[in-house]
Motif scaffolding. Structure first.
Motif, short mmCIF file in Angstrom:
data_model
loop_
_atom_site.label_atom_id
_atom_site.label_comp_id
_atom_site.label_asym_id
_atom_site.label_seq_id
_atom_site.Cartn_x
_atom_site.Cartn_y
_atom_site.Cartn_z
N ASP A 169 18.67 -0.46 37.05
CA ASP A 169 19.08 -0.62 35.65
C ASP A 169 18.24 -1.67 34.92
O ASP A 169 18.71 -2.76 34.61
CB ASP A 169 20.58 -0.99 35.58
N ASN A 200 38.46 -1.88 39.77
CA ASN A 200 39.06 -2.15 38.46
C ASN A 200 39.86 -3.45 38.43
O ASN A 200 40.40 -3.83 37.39
CB ASN A 200 39.92 -0.96 38.00
N ASP A 247 27.51 -6.20 27.82
CA ASP A 247 28.39 -5.62 26.79
C ASP A 247 28.91 -4.24 27.17
O ASP A 247 29.51 -3.55 26.33
CB ASP A 247 27.64 -5.54 25.45
N GLY A 283 30.33 4.35 27.81
CA GLY A 283 31.62 5.04 27.83
C GLY A 283 31.84 5.81 26.54
O GLY A 283 30.91 6.41 26.00
N THR A 329 17.33 -1.84 31.91
CA THR A 329 17.86 -2.22 30.59
C THR A 329 18.84 -3.37 30.75
O THR A 329 18.76 -4.38 30.05
CB THR A 329 18.61 -1.03 29.93
N ASP A 385 38.25 2.45 28.22
CA ASP A 385 38.97 3.18 29.26
C ASP A 385 40.35 2.55 29.46
O ASP A 385 40.48 1.50 30.10
CB ASP A 385 38.11 3.11 30.54
N MET A 410 31.32 -1.81 29.77
CA MET A 410 32.42 -1.88 30.74
C MET A 410 31.83 -1.91 32.15
O MET A 410 32.26 -2.67 33.00
CB MET A 410 33.35 -0.67 30.54
N GLY A 411 30.85 -1.04 32.38
CA GLY A 411 30.01 -1.20 33.55
C GLY A 411 30.24 -0.28 34.73
O GLY A 411 29.50 -0.37 35.71
N ALA A 412 31.21 0.62 34.66
CA ALA A 412 31.50 1.45 35.84
C ALA A 412 30.30 2.30 36.23
O ALA A 412 29.94 2.37 37.41
CB ALA A 412 32.72 2.33 35.58
N ASN A 413 29.67 2.94 35.27
CA ASN A 413 28.52 3.80 35.63
C ASN A 413 27.39 2.96 36.17
O ASN A 413 26.75 3.33 37.16
CB ASN A 413 28.04 4.59 34.40
N ALA A 414 27.15 1.83 35.54
CA ALA A 414 26.05 0.97 35.97
C ALA A 414 26.29 0.48 37.40
O ALA A 414 25.41 0.54 38.26
CB ALA A 414 25.93 -0.20 35.01
N LEU A 430 18.60 -7.43 29.53
CA LEU A 430 19.58 -8.07 28.66
C LEU A 430 20.23 -9.29 29.31
O LEU A 430 21.19 -9.86 28.80
CB LEU A 430 20.68 -7.05 28.30
#
Ligand code: HMG
Ligand code: NDP
Length: 422
Positions: A145, A214, A181, A323, A147, A276, A183-187, A151
């Protein structure tokens, strides 16, 4: 910018309210149409967001007035089907406004990704090997990641947990990822899956699960709001609210309802901003049970002046990118109305709404009871269900409230009476 402390905001028409919000948030005419449902999410776009789409279920979007969080006035968009929730939040925010509003701090935006290792013979030796290879693990995660890394985010650290319950020991490697910034689940899930073969090669174990947790206990928000004794009805009300809180802190039956009241506010803002709701709710309830007993998420105390002080600490994994935040045009506009620049700022406002909501519920419970305020507003839903329309709904609701009988069959009887037929 217009302040949010607007007495009688609720007496305006939806169009007048929208004009006021549009002016404050610089919404265009096209954006106003999106909020009014005149230019809604297209079926084509919806079909790209989830599967097997056949339509939509519209949920009303309101804004709570009177909020000030960290000295910044903000209208709070809330998506909910439940009457009296937005009124209660506005009411509580009005009372907290006098003492400066709500104050929130956050602990950062670190999420945990879990990688489960089975077939473990010597868990402590394997744990040591994982720590020895921390640099390689983090490097491979961060390659996934660029990107996020550019950041200032990305995988920052690891924790190795040994679980010795059950037939054979397990290891769970936690990736600690700063998701900034998002939520981050996919990342996080992408990193966890990508790094799994490396983890297997470092240890002698077999990787099974690779998934975000979570229970976002490294992404907490803490919020405080104070309520002057004399504005909320005096010392007895302060004491009764504290007594009510004490019950929620020791009795899971009451704590569940108490925390549901908090989530009335939180979930409504989470939903309005395209975040979510399940992730936030699961995290909140797990955090409420972290001591081994399910307890109140809030604390209510009396300060030196005898005023009421409410505080809450809660995980808040929300994003302003990723999301549904950007793919849903209404969520995008909700974020524009909030005017937040970071996910942490959003987290603070959401927590303030949850604390306000809890105050609203407790104040009603400790004084007149919940039914008076809630049912008067719920009467409108009942009247619609019973067949009222724009021509008679206000008169029917007024009559039911006057009769102090806000029940479906009574409302139906009013509608079927001469008075109800106009
Ligand atoms: C409903 C109120 C606020 C009335 O309370 P009130 O004292 O009759 O209200 P008021 O007419 O004096 O107005 C005070 C302020 O409330 C707001 N307000 C007042 N009316 C409206 C309205 N129609 N629409 C929007 N906002 C409204 C508004 O901000 C207004 O001030 P202003 O800003 O105008 O100067 C109060 O009774 C209340 O807060 N009740 C609690 C309602 C509640 O908690 N509902 C959640 C559903 S019940 C539940 O699920 C949770 C629970 C309770 O079980 C949790 C638990 O057990 O802990
Ligand atoms: N257990 C759970 O909670 C699970 C939840 N989900 C779902 O995952 C979704 C959330 O995942 P999430 O990773 O947040 O979403 P996305 O993958 O959609 O967005 C995150 C990505 O946005 C990019 N990005 C751009 N600007 C920023 C910024 N300022 N800060 C951070 N990232 C930025 C990053 O890189 P890049 O541009 O390279 O993408 C980042 O990886 C939600 O829809 C949730 O429902 C999914 C699985 C499990």
């Amino acid at each position: 910018m217009t302040g949010t402390r607007i007495p009688g905001f609720y007496n305006l028409s939806p169009e007048e309210r929208l004009d006021l919000i549009a002016e404050t948030a610089n919404l265009t005419e096209d954006e106003k149409k999106v909020l009014m449902g005149l230019s809604p999410l297209s079926i084509t776009r919806a079909n790209r967001m989830v599967e097997n789409v056949i339509g939509f279920i519209p949920i009303p979007l309101g804004v709570a007035a009177n909020f000030k969080v960290n000295n910044k006035e903000t209208f709070v968009p809330m998506a909910t089907e439940e009457p009296s929730v937005i009124a209660a939040a506005s009411h509580a925010a009005k009372l907290a406004y006098e003492t400066g509003g709500f104050f929130a701090t956050t602990t950062g935006s670190i999420m945990r990704g879990q990688i489960q290792l089975t077939n473990i013979q010597n868990p402590y030796g394997e744990m040591a090997r994982l720590y020895e290879n921390k640099g390689r693990i983090l490097e491979l995660c961060n390659e996934q990641d660029p990107t996020l890394v550019s950041l200032g985010g990305g995988a920052k650290d690891i924790e190795v947990h040994i679980i010795e319950e059950g037939e054979s020991p397990m290891i769970v490697l936690h990736l600690l990822v700063d998701t900034r910034d998002a939520m981050g689940a996919n990342a996080v899930n992408t990193m966890a899956e990508a790094v799994a073969p490396l983890i297997e090669s470092i240890t002698h174990g077999r990787v099974n699960l690779r998934i975000i947790s979570n229970l976002a206990d490294k992404r907490l928000v803490r919020v405080r709001g104070e309520f002057k004794r004399e504005t909320i009805g005096g010392a007895k009300v302060v004491n009764d609210i504290i007594e009510a809180y004490k019950l929620a802190d020791v009795d899971p039956y009451r704590a569940t309802t108490h925390n549901k009241g908090i989530m009335n506010g939180i979930s409504a803002v989470v939903l309005a901003t395209g975040n979510d709701t399940r992730a936030i709710e699961a995290g909140a309830h797990a955090y409420a049970a972290r001591s081994g007993r399910y307890r109140s998420l809030t604390h209510w105390e009396k300060n030196h002046e005898g005023d009421l002080v409410g505080t809450m600490e809660i995980p808040m994994a929300v994003g302003i990118v990723g999301g549904g935040t950007k793919s849903n045009p209404v969520a995008n506009l909700a974020l524009k109305v909030l005017g937040v620049k970071t996910a942490e700022e959003l987290a603070g406002i959401i927590a303030a709404t949850g604390l306000a909501q809890n105050f609203g519920g407790l104040k009603a419970l400790a004084t007149e009871g919940i039914q008076k305020g809630h049912m008067a507003l719920h009467a409108r839903s009942l009247a619609l269900m019973a067949g009222a329309d724009e021509s008679n709904i206000d008169a029917i609701v007024e009559r039911a409230v006057q009769d102090q009988d806000v029940r479906y069959d009574h409302i139906l009887a009013i509608i079927n009476s001469e008075e109800g037929r106009g």
